[in-house]
Design a protein around this motif. Sequence first.
Motif, PDB file in Angstrom:
ATOM      1  N   ALA A  95       6.054   3.180   0.874  1.00  0.00           N
ATOM      2  CA  ALA A  95       4.921   1.654   1.062  1.00  0.00           C
ATOM      3  C   ALA A  95       5.090   1.058   2.051  1.00  0.00           C
ATOM      4  N   GLU A  96       3.910   0.743   2.486  1.00  0.00           N
ATOM      5  CA  GLU A  96       3.800  -0.464   3.443  1.00  0.00           C
ATOM      6  C   GLU A  96       3.520  -1.599   2.894  1.00  0.00           C
ATOM      7  N   ASP A  97       4.277  -2.497   3.253  1.00  0.00           N
ATOM      8  CA  ASP A  97       4.272  -3.989   2.661  1.00  0.00           C
ATOM      9  C   ASP A  97       4.156  -5.007   3.816  1.00  0.00           C
ATOM     10  N   ARG A  98       3.493  -5.943   3.456  1.00  0.00           N
ATOM     11  CA  ARG A  98       2.884  -7.121   4.355  1.00  0.00           C
ATOM     12  C   ARG A  98       3.306  -8.404   3.519  1.00  0.00           C
ATOM     13  N   LEU A  99       4.343  -9.143   4.010  1.00  0.00           N
ATOM     14  CA  LEU A  99       4.814 -10.529   3.562  1.00  0.00           C
ATOM     15  C   LEU A  99       4.341 -11.642   4.121  1.00  0.00           C
ATOM     16  N   THR A 109       5.068   8.057  25.723  1.00  0.00           N
ATOM     17  CA  THR A 109       4.885   9.105  24.829  1.00  0.00           C
ATOM     18  C   THR A 109       6.431   9.916  24.659  1.00  0.00           C
ATOM     19  N   VAL A 110       6.515   9.820  23.426  1.00  0.00           N
ATOM     20  CA  VAL A 110       7.838  10.547  23.020  1.00  0.00           C
ATOM     21  C   VAL A 110       7.676  11.904  22.173  1.00  0.00           C
ATOM     22  N   ALA A 111       8.615  12.763  22.352  1.00  0.00           N
ATOM     23  CA  ALA A 111       8.623  13.903  21.528  1.00  0.00           C
ATOM     24  C   ALA A 111       9.301  13.453  20.251  1.00  0.00           C
ATOM     25  N   VAL A 112       8.815  13.867  19.085  1.00  0.00           N
ATOM     26  CA  VAL A 112       9.394  13.594  17.543  1.00  0.00           C
ATOM     27  C   VAL A 112       9.749  14.936  16.808  1.00  0.00           C
ATOM     28  N   PRO A 113      11.028  14.743  16.100  1.00  0.00           N
ATOM     29  CA  PRO A 113      11.001  16.124  15.482  1.00  0.00           C
ATOM     30  C   PRO A 113      10.200  16.394  14.231  1.00  0.00           C
ATOM     31  N   ALA A 114      10.091  17.499  13.829  1.00  0.00           N
ATOM     32  CA  ALA A 114       9.543  17.925  12.732  1.00  0.00           C
ATOM     33  C   ALA A 114       9.845  16.990  11.318  1.00  0.00           C
ATOM     34  N   GLY A 115       8.857  16.985  10.534  1.00  0.00           N
ATOM     35  CA  GLY A 115       9.192  16.333   9.267  1.00  0.00           C
ATOM     36  C   GLY A 115       7.843  15.478   8.730  1.00  0.00           C
ATOM     37  N   LEU A 116       8.086  14.701   7.959  1.00  0.00           N
ATOM     38  CA  LEU A 116       7.238  13.731   7.331  1.00  0.00           C
ATOM     39  C   LEU A 116       6.946  12.534   8.220  1.00  0.00           C
ATOM     40  N   ARG A 148       1.014  -1.086  -0.123  1.00  0.00           N
ATOM     41  CA  ARG A 148       0.095  -0.169  -0.009  1.00  0.00           C
ATOM     42  C   ARG A 148       0.866   1.271   0.107  1.00  0.00           C
ATOM     43  N   HIS A 149       0.695   2.061  -1.024  1.00  0.00           N
ATOM     44  CA  HIS A 149       1.343   3.249  -0.929  1.00  0.00           C
ATOM     45  C   HIS A 149       0.832   4.204   0.024  1.00  0.00           C
ATOM     46  N   LEU A 150       1.606   4.866   0.936  1.00  0.00           N
ATOM     47  CA  LEU A 150       1.204   5.627   1.911  1.00  0.00           C
ATOM     48  C   LEU A 150       1.528   7.244   1.335  1.00  0.00           C
ATOM     49  N   VAL A 151       2.722   7.314   0.851  1.00  0.00           N
ATOM     50  CA  VAL A 151       3.144   8.667   0.121  1.00  0.00           C
ATOM     51  C   VAL A 151       3.871   8.318  -1.239  1.00  0.00           C
ATOM     52  N   GLU A 152       3.277   9.112  -2.224  1.00  0.00           N
ATOM     53  CA  GLU A 152       3.870   9.035  -3.552  1.00  0.00           C
ATOM     54  C   GLU A 152       4.115  10.505  -4.416  1.00  0.00           C
ATOM     55  N   PRO A 153       4.677  11.318  -3.792  1.00  0.00           N
ATOM     56  CA  PRO A 153       4.690  12.593  -4.739  1.00  0.00           C
ATOM     57  C   PRO A 153       5.336  12.491  -6.221  1.00  0.00           C
ATOM     58  N   ALA A 203       3.345   3.562  12.721  1.00  0.00           N
ATOM     59  CA  ALA A 203       2.828   2.378  12.681  1.00  0.00           C
ATOM     60  C   ALA A 203       2.622   1.898  14.230  1.00  0.00           C
ATOM     61  N   THR A 204       1.153   1.645  14.320  1.00  0.00           N
ATOM     62  CA  THR A 204       0.471   1.147  15.514  1.00  0.00           C
ATOM     63  C   THR A 204       0.185  -0.256  15.287  1.00  0.00           C
ATOM     64  N   ARG A 205      -0.254  -0.915  16.345  1.00  0.00           N
ATOM     65  CA  ARG A 205      -0.894  -2.472  16.115  1.00  0.00           C
ATOM     66  C   ARG A 205      -1.908  -2.701  14.883  1.00  0.00           C
ATOM     67  N   ASP A 206      -2.596  -1.592  15.140  1.00  0.00           N
ATOM     68  CA  ASP A 206      -3.673  -1.820  14.142  1.00  0.00           C
ATOM     69  C   ASP A 206      -3.741  -1.065  12.777  1.00  0.00           C
ATOM     70  N   GLU A 207      -2.701   0.005  12.770  1.00  0.00           N
ATOM     71  CA  GLU A 207      -2.888   0.747  11.389  1.00  0.00           C
ATOM     72  C   GLU A 207      -1.721   1.437  11.232  1.00  0.00           C
ATOM     73  N   VAL A 208      -1.188   1.801   9.994  1.00  0.00           N
ATOM     74  CA  VAL A 208       0.069   2.587   9.497  1.00  0.00           C
ATOM     75  C   VAL A 208      -0.610   3.873   8.830  1.00  0.00           C
ATOM     76  N   TRP A 209      -0.058   5.104   9.180  1.00  0.00           N
ATOM     77  CA  TRP A 209      -0.565   6.266   8.627  1.00  0.00           C
ATOM     78  C   TRP A 209       0.586   7.201   8.577  1.00  0.00           C
ATOM     79  N   ALA A 210       0.717   8.099   7.592  1.00  0.00           N
ATOM     80  CA  ALA A 210       1.631   9.180   7.157  1.00  0.00           C
ATOM     81  C   ALA A 210       0.791  10.497   7.427  1.00  0.00           C
ATOM     82  N   ALA A 211       1.587  11.353   7.958  1.00  0.00           N
ATOM     83  CA  ALA A 211       1.242  12.588   8.259  1.00  0.00           C
ATOM     84  C   ALA A 211       2.151  13.518   7.647  1.00  0.00           C
ATOM     85  N   PRO A 212       1.324  14.961   6.941  1.00  0.00           N
ATOM     86  CA  PRO A 212       2.231  15.801   6.355  1.00  0.00           C
ATOM     87  C   PRO A 212       3.467  16.278   7.027  1.00  0.00           C
ATOM     88  N   ALA A 213       4.569  16.701   6.597  1.00  0.00           N
ATOM     89  CA  ALA A 213       5.640  17.368   7.337  1.00  0.00           C
ATOM     90  C   ALA A 213       5.230  18.754   8.151  1.00  0.00           C
TER      91      ALA A 213
END
Length: 190
Positions: A25-29, A140-147, A8-13, A151-161
Amino acid sequence: MDEGLTSRHLVEPTDGSAGPLLRIAEDRLMPGAGYGAHHHADVDVVAVVLSGSLAHGWGGRATLRAGDVGILRAGTGLVHDEVAGADGAHVLQTYLRTAAAGQEPGHRLVRWSAVADRGWVDLGRPDARLWVARVQAEDTVAVPAGLRVVATRDEVWAAPAATTGEGRVSGPAMVCVWQLDRARPLWAVD
Protein backbone atom coordinates in the motif's frame (compact mmCIF):
# COMPACT_ATOMS: atom_id res chain seq x y z
CA MET A 1 -7.56 5.49 11.10
CA ASP A 2 -7.10 9.22 11.14
CA GLU A 3 -8.81 11.53 8.68
CA GLY A 4 -5.37 12.78 7.58
CA LEU A 5 -4.50 9.40 6.05
CA THR A 6 -5.03 8.26 2.46
CA SER A 7 -4.13 4.74 1.44
CA ARG A 8 -3.97 3.16 -2.01
CA HIS A 9 -3.35 -0.54 -2.56
CA LEU A 10 -0.77 -1.07 -5.30
CA VAL A 11 -0.59 -4.87 -5.16
CA GLU A 12 -2.97 -7.22 -3.34
CA PRO A 13 -2.82 -10.85 -4.49
CA THR A 14 -5.50 -12.89 -2.74
CA ASP A 15 -4.66 -16.32 -4.12
CA GLY A 16 -1.14 -16.90 -2.78
CA SER A 17 0.40 -16.42 -6.24
CA ALA A 18 2.98 -13.98 -4.80
CA GLY A 19 4.12 -16.30 -2.02
CA PRO A 20 4.12 -14.49 1.32
CA LEU A 21 3.02 -11.12 -0.13
CA LEU A 22 -0.38 -10.02 1.14
CA ARG A 23 -0.43 -6.34 0.13
CA ILE A 24 1.66 -3.33 -0.83
CA ALA A 25 0.00 0.00 0.00
CA GLU A 26 1.01 3.58 -0.66
CA ASP A 27 0.07 5.68 2.37
CA ARG A 28 0.12 9.46 2.68
CA LEU A 29 -0.26 10.98 6.13
CA MET A 30 -0.76 14.65 6.92
CA PRO A 31 1.39 16.13 9.73
CA GLY A 32 0.41 14.50 13.04
CA ALA A 33 -1.92 11.96 11.41
CA GLY A 34 -1.60 8.30 12.30
CA TYR A 35 -3.13 4.89 11.84
CA GLY A 36 -4.57 4.73 15.36
CA ALA A 37 -3.63 1.98 17.78
CA HIS A 38 -4.25 -1.32 16.02
CA HIS A 39 -3.45 -5.02 16.40
CA HIS A 40 -1.34 -7.30 14.19
CA ALA A 41 -0.47 -10.98 14.56
CA ASP A 42 1.31 -13.49 12.30
CA VAL A 43 2.33 -10.82 9.81
CA ASP A 44 5.49 -8.87 9.00
CA VAL A 45 4.98 -5.23 8.02
CA VAL A 46 7.82 -3.59 6.11
CA ALA A 47 7.57 0.21 5.94
CA VAL A 48 9.73 2.19 3.52
CA VAL A 49 9.52 5.95 4.14
CA LEU A 50 9.57 7.77 0.80
CA SER A 51 9.42 11.28 2.28
CA GLY A 52 8.73 12.98 5.58
CA SER A 53 8.99 11.11 8.87
CA LEU A 54 7.02 8.50 10.77
CA ALA A 55 7.21 7.78 14.52
CA HIS A 56 6.59 4.12 15.32
CA GLY A 57 5.14 3.44 18.75
CA TRP A 58 5.73 -0.07 20.09
CA GLY A 59 8.53 -1.22 22.36
CA GLY A 60 9.91 2.32 22.53
CA ARG A 61 9.54 5.07 19.98
CA ALA A 62 11.61 5.02 16.79
CA THR A 63 11.36 7.72 14.13
CA LEU A 64 11.83 6.69 10.53
CA ARG A 65 12.97 9.28 8.00
CA ALA A 66 13.04 9.29 4.19
CA GLY A 67 14.85 6.19 2.94
CA ASP A 68 14.60 4.32 6.26
CA VAL A 69 13.04 0.86 6.39
CA GLY A 70 11.10 -0.36 9.42
CA ILE A 71 10.56 -4.11 9.85
CA LEU A 72 7.77 -5.01 12.26
CA ARG A 73 7.45 -8.69 13.06
CA ALA A 74 4.06 -8.97 14.77
CA GLY A 75 4.59 -12.60 15.75
CA THR A 76 2.21 -13.74 18.48
CA GLY A 77 0.55 -10.31 18.45
CA LEU A 78 1.04 -6.67 19.35
CA VAL A 79 -0.74 -3.32 19.37
CA HIS A 80 1.10 -0.36 17.84
CA ASP A 81 0.62 3.00 16.16
CA GLU A 82 2.53 5.07 13.63
CA VAL A 83 2.22 8.87 13.52
CA ALA A 84 3.55 11.26 10.87
CA GLY A 85 5.97 13.98 11.90
CA ALA A 86 5.58 17.73 11.39
CA ASP A 87 6.42 17.26 7.69
CA GLY A 88 3.86 14.49 7.11
CA ALA A 89 4.83 11.10 5.70
CA HIS A 90 4.69 9.23 2.40
CA VAL A 91 5.17 5.51 3.08
CA LEU A 92 5.11 2.18 1.28
CA GLN A 93 3.67 -0.45 3.64
CA THR A 94 4.23 -4.06 2.60
CA TYR A 95 2.44 -6.85 4.46
CA LEU A 96 3.94 -10.34 4.38
CA ARG A 97 2.44 -13.46 5.92
CA THR A 98 4.74 -14.59 8.73
CA ALA A 99 7.51 -17.01 7.76
CA ALA A 100 7.29 -18.84 11.11
CA ALA A 101 4.31 -18.83 13.45
CA GLY A 102 4.70 -18.27 17.18
CA GLN A 103 7.65 -15.84 17.09
CA GLU A 104 8.03 -13.10 19.66
CA PRO A 105 7.08 -9.66 18.30
CA GLY A 106 9.90 -7.32 17.31
CA HIS A 107 10.72 -4.12 15.46
CA ARG A 108 13.93 -3.28 13.66
CA LEU A 109 14.96 -0.10 11.88
CA VAL A 110 17.34 0.02 8.92
CA ARG A 111 18.65 3.57 8.57
CA TRP A 112 19.25 5.28 5.26
CA SER A 113 22.93 5.73 4.54
CA ALA A 114 24.05 8.55 2.27
CA VAL A 115 27.16 6.47 1.56
CA ALA A 116 25.24 3.48 0.17
CA ASP A 117 22.44 4.68 -2.08
CA ARG A 118 21.21 1.17 -2.94
CA GLY A 119 21.29 -2.37 -1.69
CA TRP A 120 19.57 -5.35 -0.10
CA VAL A 121 17.74 -5.06 3.22
CA ASP A 122 18.03 -8.11 5.48
CA LEU A 123 14.47 -9.04 6.39
CA GLY A 124 15.51 -12.08 8.44
CA ARG A 125 13.35 -14.49 6.45
CA PRO A 126 14.15 -16.94 3.63
CA ASP A 127 11.11 -16.36 1.40
CA ALA A 128 11.30 -12.60 0.75
CA ARG A 129 14.08 -10.20 -0.19
CA LEU A 130 13.92 -6.41 -0.54
CA TRP A 131 16.25 -4.23 -2.59
CA VAL A 132 15.99 -0.46 -2.12
CA ALA A 133 17.60 2.37 -4.10
CA ARG A 134 17.43 6.12 -4.04
CA VAL A 135 18.09 7.27 -7.59
CA GLN A 136 19.34 10.84 -7.87
CA ALA A 137 18.21 13.25 -10.59
CA GLU A 138 20.10 12.80 -13.85
CA ASP A 139 21.08 9.24 -12.77
CA THR A 140 19.98 5.83 -14.05
CA VAL A 141 20.54 2.60 -12.12
CA ALA A 142 20.24 -1.07 -12.96
CA VAL A 143 17.76 -2.81 -10.70
CA PRO A 144 17.43 -6.56 -10.06
CA ALA A 145 14.57 -8.68 -11.34
CA GLY A 146 11.49 -8.80 -9.14
CA LEU A 147 8.25 -7.03 -8.27
CA ARG A 148 9.22 -3.38 -8.72
CA VAL A 149 7.65 -0.39 -6.95
CA VAL A 150 8.86 3.01 -8.18
CA ALA A 151 8.08 6.32 -6.49
CA THR A 152 8.81 9.51 -8.42
CA ARG A 153 7.92 13.05 -7.50
CA ASP A 154 4.57 12.71 -9.29
CA GLU A 155 3.47 9.08 -8.98
CA VAL A 156 3.95 5.67 -7.40
CA TRP A 157 3.49 2.54 -9.48
CA ALA A 158 4.13 -1.19 -9.28
CA ALA A 159 5.33 -3.32 -12.18
CA PRO A 160 4.98 -7.08 -12.50
CA ALA A 161 7.94 -9.20 -11.52
CA ALA A 162 10.44 -9.64 -14.29
CA THR A 163 11.35 -13.29 -14.71
CA THR A 164 14.95 -12.73 -15.79
CA GLY A 165 17.53 -10.02 -15.99
CA GLU A 166 17.66 -6.52 -14.65
CA GLY A 167 15.84 -3.35 -15.57
CA ARG A 168 16.81 0.31 -15.42
CA VAL A 169 15.20 3.20 -13.55
CA SER A 170 15.99 6.89 -14.01
CA GLY A 171 15.83 9.44 -11.22
CA PRO A 172 14.83 11.17 -9.25
CA ALA A 173 13.06 8.17 -7.77
CA MET A 174 12.92 5.72 -4.90
CA VAL A 175 12.84 2.08 -6.03
CA CYS A 176 11.89 -1.04 -4.08
CA VAL A 177 12.27 -4.48 -5.65
CA TRP A 178 10.69 -7.51 -3.99
CA GLN A 179 12.00 -11.00 -4.74
CA LEU A 180 9.48 -13.49 -3.37
CA ASP A 181 9.46 -17.26 -3.09
CA ARG A 182 6.46 -17.95 -5.27
CA ALA A 183 5.85 -21.50 -4.03
CA ARG A 184 2.22 -21.76 -3.03
CA PRO A 185 2.09 -21.32 0.72
CA LEU A 186 0.09 -23.67 2.93
CA TRP A 187 -2.57 -20.99 3.50
CA ALA A 188 -3.33 -20.50 -0.20
CA VAL A 189 -6.77 -21.66 -1.25
CA ASP A 190 -7.42 -23.42 -4.56
